[in-house]
Enzyme design. Structure first.
Site, short mmCIF file in Angstrom:
data_model
loop_
_atom_site.label_atom_id
_atom_site.label_comp_id
_atom_site.label_asym_id
_atom_site.label_seq_id
_atom_site.Cartn_x
_atom_site.Cartn_y
_atom_site.Cartn_z
N TYR A 1 72.38 92.28 6.70
CA TYR A 1 71.72 93.54 6.38
C TYR A 1 72.25 94.13 5.08
CZ TYR A 1 68.93 94.12 10.61
OH TYR A 1 67.98 93.98 11.60
N HIS A 34 60.73 94.11 8.59
CA HIS A 34 60.73 95.57 8.72
C HIS A 34 60.23 96.25 7.44
CE1 HIS A 34 62.89 95.53 12.58
NE2 HIS A 34 63.60 94.54 12.06
N ASN A 72 65.89 97.92 17.98
CA ASN A 72 64.44 97.77 18.13
C ASN A 72 63.95 98.62 19.29
OD1 ASN A 72 63.91 95.88 16.03
ND2 ASN A 72 64.63 94.20 17.31
#
Length: 487
Positions: free
Chosen positions: A337, A54, A127
Site C-alpha cells: 500500500y 480501488h 472492505n
C-alpha cells in the site's frame, strides 16, 4: 468592491484569460504567451495515475468517539477514555473497475479509515466483507489481473474471473459473500465495514491480544438486486457518490458502531481455524463482538481530487498499542500500500493535507528530506541524520506493540493448518445460514456468471468447490448452470 486579480502561478497579473496571444489578428499563436502555455501544461498534468485497485472512490470527514472501555486490551491513546473524540477521514471504493466505473456494481467495497490521533495517523484498511479471496499476497497480482479488464479484449472476461477461482479453492467463501444479497450495496451508508485482517492490540502491561474490527452500519443493511443495480447505473452511474454527498449536505450524518472480536494471543495457536487466514472468520459464538465506539461522517471534502483521490492509506501506519499479526495478506499489504502511494503521489505524499498527521503536536518529526514535491524544509541548518548532537528528534525505545514469536526454517511455506482449516467449511456454513430466497438469488447470481465460461473443465472445477462447501449448494448451482447453457 473590486475583484481579486487573476495571476499566473508565479504571481504576475493576467491581462487576458479569454484570448490567446497571436501574431496578428487570425495569425498563429505565440510561444511567449505564458498564460496559455502554463494552463495547457498544467492541464496535461492535473491527474495522477489512478489506483490499480480501488480506483473509483468517495470519501468524507468525521469523528470517532469512544463509548466503551477497552483499556484492558490496548493502550492506544485515542481509545484511552470514554467520550474521547478523534477526527477521521473515510474513503469508500469499488475494487475492480477503473476511476470511470459505475458505483452500483457487484464488487467488494473498500472501507479505508484514517484516524488523526495525537500519536500519529492510524490507518485501518478493510472492505465491506470480513473475508477475502486469497490468503497469500504472492497471488494478489494474478488475482487482480484475472478480475480486471483483459489486455486484449479491454473488458472483464468471465473466462479469466472463473478460471482463477477454479484454481483458488480458498476463494469459495468470499465468492459466496460476493454473489449473495450483500454483493451490491444500495449505498455506502447502508453497508458494514470490516478491518478483515487480524491485528494485534497490546495493553499497558504488555499483554497481547489479536483483534478483528467490525463497523456495523446504523442505517441498516440495504442491498440491490442485479436488476435494480442495472437500472440505477443507467440513471446515475455515480449513485453512491451522489447519495453520500447529498446525505451529509442535508445534515443526515451516516454512522457506524465499532465492535471488535478479541482473542488472547495465547489462544491463537490452538484455535480451530487459523486466526490469521484472511479467507476465514472467527465465529461470534467463539469470540463475541465487544462494542468500542461510534464513527460519524459529517463533512464533505472541499475538493474530491485533492482529498479523496490523493488520500493515501497504508496498514503499516500503526500507533502505540496497535500492531500487525502474522496474517500473510496483511504482511504483504504493509509494503504494497505505501509503495503504491509513493508511485502515484511521490515520496512526499504524507505532506499532503489529507495525509499529514494533523493531530500530532508540531507535525511529523523525522529526517526525511528532499525528493519530488518536498514541501517541508524542516528548518535552516537542521541536521538530516540521526543520532546527532543538535537536539534533533530521537527514538523512544518503546515498541508500538508486543513482539511476535517465530520459529523454524526460512522457506516458501503454506500456512499452518488448524483443525477446521479447509477451504470450504465456512463457505458452507454461510450458505446454510441463508433463507431459501437468499439461496435462490445466490445460485442465480453464480450461474449467471459461470455459465458464460467457455471451457467445461473450468466450470467443473468451480462446481466442485460449491459441492464441497455444501452438497445442496453444489447441486443447485450445477443445475442452474446447465439450464442456462442449454438455452
Amino acid at each position: 468592491m473590486s475583484k481579486r486579480v487573476l495571476t499566473t502561478e508565479s504571481g504576475a497579473p493576467v491581462a487576458d484569460n479569454q484570448n490567446s496571444a497571436s501574431a496578428g489578428v487570425g495569425g498563429p499563436l505565440l510561444l511567449q504567451d505564458q498564460q496559455l502555455l502554463e494552463k495547457l501544461a498544467r492541464f496535461n498534468r492535473e491527474r495522477i495515475p489512478e489506483r490499480v485497485v480501488h480506483a473509483r472512490g468517495s470519501g468524507a470527514y468525521g469523528h470517532f468517539e469512544v463509548t466503551d472501555d477497552v483499556t484492558g486490551f490496548t493502550h492506544a491513546d485515542f481509545l484511552s477514555e470514554i467520550g474521547k473524540r478523534t477526527e477521521v477521514f473515510l474513503r469508500f471504493s469499488t475494487v475492480a473497475d477503473s476511476l470511470g466505473g459505475a458505483d452500483a456494481v457487484r464488487d467488494p467495497r473498500g472501507f479505508a479509515l484514517k484516524f488523526y490521533t495525537e500519536e500519529g495517523n492510524y490507518d485501518l484498511v478493510g472492505n465491506n466483507t470480513p473475508v477475502f479471496f486469497i490468503k497469500d499476497p504472492i497471488k494478489f497480482p494474478d488475482f487482480i489481473h484475472s478480475q480486471k479488464r483483459d489486455p486484449f479484449t479491454g473488458k472483464q472476461e468471465p473466462d479469466n474471473v472463473w478460471d482463477f477461482w477454479a484454481h483458488a479453492p480458498e476463494a469459495t467463501h468470499q465468492v459466496t459473500w460476493l454473489m449473495g444479497d450483500r454483493g451490491i450495496p444500495a449505498s455506502y451508508r447502508h453497508m458494514n465495514g470490516y478491518g478483515s485482517h487480524t491485528y494485534q492490540w497490546t495493553n499497558a502491561s504488555g499483554e497481547a491480544f489479536f483483534v478483528k474490527y467490525h463497523f456495523k452500519t446504523n442505517q441498516g443493511i440495504r442491498s440491490l438486486s442485479g436488476e435494480q443495480a442495472a437500472e440505477l447505473v443507467g440513471k446515475d452511474a455515480n449513485s453512491h457518490q451522489t447519495d453520500l454527498l447529498q446525505a451529509i449536505e442535508r445534515g443526515v450524518h451516516p454512522s457506524w458502531t465499532l465492535y471488535v472480536q478479541i482473542m488472547p494471543a495465547a489462544e491463537a495457536a490452538d484455535y480451530r481455524f487459523n486466526p490469521f487466514d484472511l479467507t476465514k472468520i472467527w465465529p461470534h459464538k467463539d469470540y463475541p463482538l465487544q462494542r468500542v465506539g461510534r464513527l460519524v461522517l459529517d463533512r464533505n471534502p472541499d475538493n474530491v481530487f485533492a482529498e479523496v483521490e490523493q488520500a493515501a492509506f497504508s496498514p503499516n501506519n500503526f500507533v502505540p498499542g496497535i500492531g500487525p499479526s502474522p496474517d500473510k495478506m496483511l504482511q504483504g499489504r504493509l509494503f504494497a500500500y505505501a509503495d503504491a502511494h509513493r508511485y502515484r503521489l511521490g515520496v512526499n505524499h504524507t505532506q499532503l493535507a489529507v495525509n499529514a498527521p494533523k493531530a500530532v503536536p508540531g507535525g511529523a518529526q523525522n529526517y526525511g528530506r528532499d525528493g519530488f514535491m518536498a514541501a517541508n524544509g524542516q528548518g535552516r541548518g537542521a541536521k538530516n541524520y540521526e543520532p546527532n548532537s543538535y537536539d534533533g528528534p530521537a527514538e523512544t525505545g518503546r515498541p508500538l506493540s508486543a513482539p511476535l514469536a517465530v520459529s523454524g526454517y526460512t522457506g516458501n511455506h503454506t500456512a499452518p493448518l488448524h483443525t477446521k482449516d479447509d477451504d470450504f467449511f465456512q463457505a458452507g456454513e454461510l450458505y446454510r445460514l441463508m433463507s431459501e430466497e437468499e439461496k435462490s438469488r445466490l445460485v442465480a447470481n453464480i450461474a449467471g456468471g459461470l455459465s458464460q465460461v467457455s471451457r467445461d473443465d473450468v466450470i467443473e472445477k468451480n462446481l466442485a468447490h460449491f459441492h464441497a462447501a455444501d452438497p445442496e449448494y453444489g447441486k443447485r448451482v450445477e443445475e442452474a448452470v446447465r439450464a442456462l447453457r442449454e438455452d
